[in-house]
Structure formats: structure tokens, C-alpha cells
Design a protein around this motif. Structure first.
Motif, PDB file in Angstrom:
ATOM      1  N   HIS A  22       0.821  -1.214   0.000  1.00 22.49           N
ATOM      2  CA  HIS A  22       0.000   0.000   0.000  1.00 22.49           C
ATOM      3  C   HIS A  22       0.857   1.267   0.000  1.00 22.49           C
ATOM      4  CE1 HIS A  22      -3.355   2.644   0.759  1.00 22.49           C
ATOM      5  NE2 HIS A  22      -2.701   3.138   1.790  1.00 22.49           N
ATOM      6  N   CYS A  23       1.980   1.232   0.650  1.00 17.46           N
ATOM      7  CA  CYS A  23       2.839   2.418   0.748  1.00 17.46           C
ATOM      8  C   CYS A  23       3.711   2.624  -0.491  1.00 17.46           C
ATOM      9  CB  CYS A  23       3.723   2.325   1.984  1.00 17.46           C
ATOM     10  SG  CYS A  23       2.793   2.436   3.521  1.00 17.46           S
ATOM     11  N   ASN A  24       3.896   1.612  -1.312  1.00 13.38           N
ATOM     12  CA  ASN A  24       4.772   1.711  -2.474  1.00 13.38           C
ATOM     13  C   ASN A  24       4.038   1.840  -3.795  1.00 13.38           C
ATOM     14  OD1 ASN A  24       7.197   1.545  -1.036  1.00 13.38           O
ATOM     15  ND2 ASN A  24       7.022  -0.671  -0.919  1.00 13.38           N
ATOM     16  N   PHE A  25       2.757   1.553  -3.816  1.00 17.64           N
ATOM     17  CA  PHE A  25       1.984   1.570  -5.052  1.00 17.64           C
ATOM     18  C   PHE A  25       0.677   2.318  -4.847  1.00 17.64           C
ATOM     19  CE2 PHE A  25       4.586  -2.244  -5.301  1.00 17.64           C
ATOM     20  CZ  PHE A  25       5.097  -2.171  -6.585  1.00 17.64           C
ATOM     21  N   MET A  26       0.135   2.836  -5.921  1.00 17.05           N
ATOM     22  CA  MET A  26      -1.216   3.387  -5.903  1.00 17.05           C
ATOM     23  C   MET A  26      -1.868   3.064  -7.243  1.00 17.05           C
ATOM     24  SD  MET A  26      -0.515   7.493  -6.415  1.00 17.05           S
ATOM     25  CE  MET A  26      -2.199   7.976  -6.256  1.00 17.05           C
ATOM     26  N   ILE A  27      -3.183   3.072  -7.260  1.00 21.36           N
ATOM     27  CA  ILE A  27      -3.915   2.810  -8.494  1.00 21.36           C
ATOM     28  C   ILE A  27      -4.520   4.118  -8.969  1.00 21.36           C
ATOM     29  CG2 ILE A  27      -5.864   1.588  -9.530  1.00 21.36           C
ATOM     30  CD1 ILE A  27      -5.333  -0.685  -7.578  1.00 21.36           C
TER      31      ILE A  27
END
Length: 118
Positions: A22-27
Motif C-alpha cells: 500500500h505504501c509503495n503503489f497506488m492505483i
């Protein structure tokens, strides 16, 4: 007792993995057709937030946010392809390049991350 410890360790591992992802990626959802045919309007794209800015090359798709407000334009997170890498930033363009006015200059600090297409 071993079973309880194994379940607890599995839960803890799952929680830590979910936090790291969650802290390294976003959509990001593509809001417009500027990136057609590669990215369709409404298509979701994963953006890697921890991408090293110095490793972004021409041809990569990046997500960025303009440092200013555009009246009647896109003000959220924008997906664009890197056309040229400069010393202080990038020249970004659209895949559906209809005019030379669709080229923008983005500073390195305005780049949110590198898009991973799926």
C-alpha cells in the motif's frame, strides 16, 4: 501452541506485506483519452511510488500532478509518456498526440511515480 504461533506469524506477515504494498503503489484511473491506444479512458494503472526519478527514461509512462491549477482542465493525477529527459525534469507528451500543444514540461519533484501498465 505451535499452530497458534504459526497462524499469528502468518497474520503478521500478511499485514506487513499489505502495508508495504500500500505504501509503495497506488492505483490511478485514466481520466481522459490522451493516452489512447495504450491507456483507455477509465482504465486503471498501477503507479510505483518508489521509482527512482533518475531511472525514468524516454518512453516510460509516468504519473504526475501539475503544480498549478488549470481552469477547465485536468487537475488530478495525470498519466503521460516521457518524450525527453532534461537536467531538471521531463518533457511529457500524449500517445494520442493531436498537436504540439499537448507537450508539457514537468519538474522532477512533480513526478509521483512510474506507471506499470496492465
Amino acid at each position: 501452541m505451535k499452530k497458534i504461533l504459526a497462524i499469528g506469524a502468518g497474520m503478521l506477515t500478511g499485514i506487513l506485506l499489505a502495508i508495504a504494498i500500500h505504501c509503495n503503489f497506488m492505483i490511478v484511473r485514466a481520466a481522459s483519452g490522451y493516452m489512447l491506444p495504450e491507456i483507455e479512458p477509465g482504465q486503471k494503472v498501477i503507479v510505483w511510488l518508489m521509482a527512482d526519478i533518475d531511472e525514468i527514461d524516454a518512453g516510460d509512462v509516468v504519473a504526475y500532478k501539475r503544480p498549478y491549477y488549470v481552469v477547465d482542465g485536468e487537475n488530478g493525477i495525470i498519466l503521460r509518456r516521457v518524450e525527453t529527459v532534461t537536467d531538471d525534469g521531463f518533457i511529457l507528451t500524449c500517445d494520442a498526440d493531436l498537436s504540439s500543444q499537448q507537450k508539457e514540461t514537468a519538474l522532477k519533484e512533480d513526478i509521483i511515480g512510474k506507471a506499470l501498465l496492465f
